[in-house]
Design an enzyme around this catalytic site. Structure first.
Site, PDB file in Angstrom:
ATOM      1  N   GLY A   1       0.747  -1.256   0.061  1.00 20.50           N
ATOM      2  CA  GLY A   1       0.092  -0.147  -0.147  1.00 20.50           C
ATOM      3  C   GLY A   1       0.760   1.147  -0.066  1.00 20.50           C
TER       4      GLY A   1
ATOM      5  N   CYS B   1      -0.588   3.233  -5.733  1.00 19.56           N
ATOM      6  CA  CYS B   1      -1.309   2.248  -5.333  1.00 19.56           C
ATOM      7  C   CYS B   1      -2.398   2.860  -4.168  1.00 19.56           C
ATOM      8  CB  CYS B   1      -0.294   1.454  -4.347  1.00 19.56           C
ATOM      9  SG  CYS B   1      -1.129   0.092  -3.618  1.00 19.56           S
TER      10      CYS B   1
ATOM     11  N   ARG C   1      -1.669 -10.397 -10.227  1.00 19.03           N
ATOM     12  CA  ARG C   1      -0.737  -9.979  -8.914  1.00 19.03           C
ATOM     13  C   ARG C   1      -1.685  -9.740  -7.781  1.00 19.03           C
ATOM     14  NH1 ARG C   1       0.904  -4.883  -6.862  1.00 19.03           N
ATOM     15  NH2 ARG C   1       3.148  -5.241  -6.202  1.00 19.03           N
TER      16      ARG C   1
HETATM   17  P1  RVP Z   1       6.511   3.419  -6.257  1.00 16.23           P
HETATM   18  O1  RVP Z   1       8.097   3.079  -6.163  1.00 16.23           O
HETATM   19  O2  RVP Z   1       6.245   4.119  -4.691  1.00 16.23           O
HETATM   20  O3  RVP Z   1       6.183   4.160  -7.321  1.00 16.23           O
HETATM   21  O4  RVP Z   1       5.967   2.113  -5.856  1.00 16.23           O
HETATM   22  C1  RVP Z   1       6.225   0.788  -6.717  1.00 16.23           C
HETATM   23  C2  RVP Z   1       5.465  -0.138  -6.336  1.00 16.23           C
HETATM   24  O5  RVP Z   1       4.257  -0.160  -5.963  1.00 16.23           O
HETATM   25  C3  RVP Z   1       5.579  -1.272  -7.034  1.00 16.23           C
HETATM   26  O6  RVP Z   1       7.159  -2.209  -7.065  1.00 16.23           O
HETATM   27  C4  RVP Z   1       4.553  -2.463  -6.497  1.00 16.23           C
HETATM   28  O7  RVP Z   1       4.869  -3.227  -5.254  1.00 16.23           O
HETATM   29  C5  RVP Z   1       3.736  -1.554  -6.089  1.00 16.23           C
HETATM   30  N1  RVP Z   1       2.434  -1.406  -6.951  1.00 16.23           N
HETATM   31  C6  RVP Z   1       2.649  -1.743  -8.316  1.00 16.23           C
HETATM   32  N2  RVP Z   1       1.193  -1.556  -8.978  1.00 16.23           N
HETATM   33  C7  RVP Z   1       0.617  -1.233  -7.888  1.00 16.23           C
HETATM   34  C8  RVP Z   1      -0.912  -0.815  -7.922  1.00 16.23           C
HETATM   35  O8  RVP Z   1      -1.583  -0.752  -9.061  1.00 16.23           O
HETATM   36  N3  RVP Z   1      -1.570  -0.814  -6.614  1.00 16.23           N
HETATM   37  N4  RVP Z   1       1.237  -0.975  -6.748  1.00 16.23           N
END
Ligand code: RVP
Length: 503
Positions: free
Chosen positions: A314, A319, A418
């Site tokens: 999260g 996300c 996923r």
């Molecule tokens: P950030 O680096 O903060 O953009 O986060 C990337 C991470 O978010 C990914 O490595 C994955 O664990 C997560 N993610 C990817 N898709 C989603 C979503 O749609 N909720 N979350």
């Protein structure tokens, strides 16, 4: 009665490092960021390490072939996204493994029928003055000649003149064959006073070009992450559904390490996937698992045989899992808890299982915090999405260049595997958004600046290695009022970019 965790769950911005004593030795040039990628036994060396503690997220909008190559050059590793067919993913892995350092694929290829005007336009757009001419204008078409700025004079020549009439034709070109080594190619360039050497296959189709300026490619990229055959290292995402089909293709394509990509990994599905890989490949295939956010989740995956464990639910920038499902944990608290469990596990079993902090890195200093809290490396999505090498479009939004960036749980990616909990093969509801992130230029420059910042902060803490940082780091929680004090405050900032230098 339910279990309640002690205290609040915190994220990176709520912490700061308190500097420790630094000696004259503590200069960035002396800092090593080498870090284990996969588990190892006490007293042994890990079979795979990273030269910088950064891996790219297993996401459509982040990790394709260009990311794989560019990140390996800097010493990190990309995890090619799994949200595509196994054959497509394996082809991407193979493309990274087949990439020959210093052999550039032309992005400005001409056909013999193009005009000098078009050549000049292309040059203005790409900035490249050396342009191969192929039969069909594709970067791997049959080579017919080459055009450089020495072949035409814009002030004198007719701009409608055809490429075929001013190019240096194939029969007058010196070329290398496709098996030529970079060293030999550079010798040919040097001996013949060339600026560029086209490399062709047995059918005279263009494979790539070696440029004189790439002569010291290896010397200028000392952190390159290479396998035993001097090929770039690359990882690949897998899921808990089609592993029996996907894993063999990825292994055959040359993937150095796999990672089960799941939003929540404390599950029987992960155990089944790891069991299958161990049954079929023993320990020869390296595979990380996750994501978890507490000690129980870590121990479960470590006991299942994961080669590293990924932490974070999260916290990703795109996300919305916490909003939609109410699960997750502040990223800093999750990393601290899991890393403590990793150290206990090491004490007990003599097996060190590296921890990857995944998501929620907003500023460069968050990476140093994650390392200080115990993470062995970080997975980043948003950070890498901003660079030229991410696979998404660069677009102009209200006068500012942006790159597209969308979550794997968004309606755009629809990566149901996923989020799979054993139900129907579709995404029940979205857990991610589609977004823009400010464009940040080339990965090389961005990563080098970040790495330099991490090293500088490590020096402030008196640490020359990540292990030393983890032992010496002194961290403090900060109040919301002191967070305000941390940025420019009580002044009118002239350069508005300053406050968003990383964003
Ligand atoms: P950030 O680096 O903060 O953009 O986060 C990337 C991470 O978010 C990914 O490595 C994955 O664990 C997560 N993610 C990817 N898709 C989603 C979503 O749609 N909720 N979350």
């Amino acid at each position: 009665m339910a279990t309640f965790f002690e205290g609040e769950s915190h994220t990176f911005s709520e912490y700061l490092l308190v500097p420790g004593y630094s000696s004259a030795e503590n200069i960035p040039a002396n800092v090593s960021l080498k870090t284990p990628l996969v588990k190892f036994r006490r007293g042994e060396e890990p079979s795979l390490s990273l030269n910088i503690p950064m891996v790219s997220a297993i996401m459509q909008s982040v990790s394709g072939v260009d990311m794989g190559v560019a990140l390996a050059i800097e010493g990190g590793l990309a995890f090619i996204y799994g949200n595509q067919t196994p054959a497509q993913e394996a082809a991407m892995v193979k493309a990274v493994k087949d990439h020959k350092a210093g052999f550039v694929e032309s992005d400005s290829t001409l056909t013999p029928d193009m005009t000098m005007e078009e050549v000049m336009e292309l040059k203005a757009r790409t900035g490249h003055s050396t342009m191969p001419v192929t039969e069909d204008g594709s970067p791997h078409g049959r080579l017919l000649g080459i055009v450089t700025s020495r072949d035409y004079r814009p002030t004198r020549d007719d701009h409608q003149k055809k490429v075929r009439d001013f190019m240096t034709p194939r029969e007058r070109l010196i070329v290398g064959d496709k098996d030529i080594t970079l060293k030999r190619a550079n010798d040919v360039i040097w001996d013949n006073k060339l600026n560029a050497l086209p490399v062709v296959d047995e059918n005279d189709h263009l494979v790539g070009i070696v440029f004189r300026k790439d002569y010291d490619q290896h010397k200028s990229n000392p952190d390159e992450l290479l396998d035993a055959n001097k090929r770039y290292m690359v990882g690949a995402g897998i899921n808990t559904r089609d592993y029996a089909e996907r894993v063999p293709l990825l292994v055959e394509a040359g993937a150095d390490v796999l990672c089960i990509d799941s939003s929540e990994g404390f599950s029987e599905w992960q155990k089944r996937t790891l069991d299958w890989i161990r049954a079929n490949y023993g320990d020869s295939v390296k595979v990380g698992a996750g994501n978890v956010v507490d000690a129980d989740g870590f121990r479960f995956l470590a006991d299942c045989g994961a080669d590293f464990v990924k932490v974070g639910i999260g916290g990703g920038s795109i996300c919305i899992t916490r909003e939609t499902k109410g699960i997750g944990r502040g990223q800093a608290s999750a990393v601290i808890d899991v890393c403590r469990a990793r150290d206990e596990y090491f004490e007990e079993t003599g097996v060190y299982v590296p921890v990857c902090s995944d998501g929620g890195i907003v500023y460069d200093y968050h990476m140093t915090l994650a390392l200080a809290m115990g993470a062995d490396f970080m997975m980043l999505g948003r950070y890498f999405a901003r660079f030229d090498e991410s696979p998404t479009e660069r677009v102009n939004v209200n006068g500012q260049y942006m790159k597209e960036y969308w979550g794997e749980g968004s309606a755009r990616a629809r990566n149901w595997q996923r989020y799979d909990q054993g139900g129907a093969q579709k995404l029940g509801f979205v857990e991610g958004v589609d977004s823009y992130v400010p464009y940040a230029g080339s990965l090389k420059e961005g990563v080098r600046q970040t790495v330099y910042k991490i090293k500088s902060t490590m020096c402030n803490c008196g640490a020359l290695t990540i292990k030393e940082l983890q032992q010496k780091a002194r961290l403090t929680l900060v109040s919301s009022t002191s967070i305000v004090e941390g940025g420019a405050h009580d002044v009118v900032v002239k350069d508005s970019q300053h406050s968003v230098s990383y964003r």
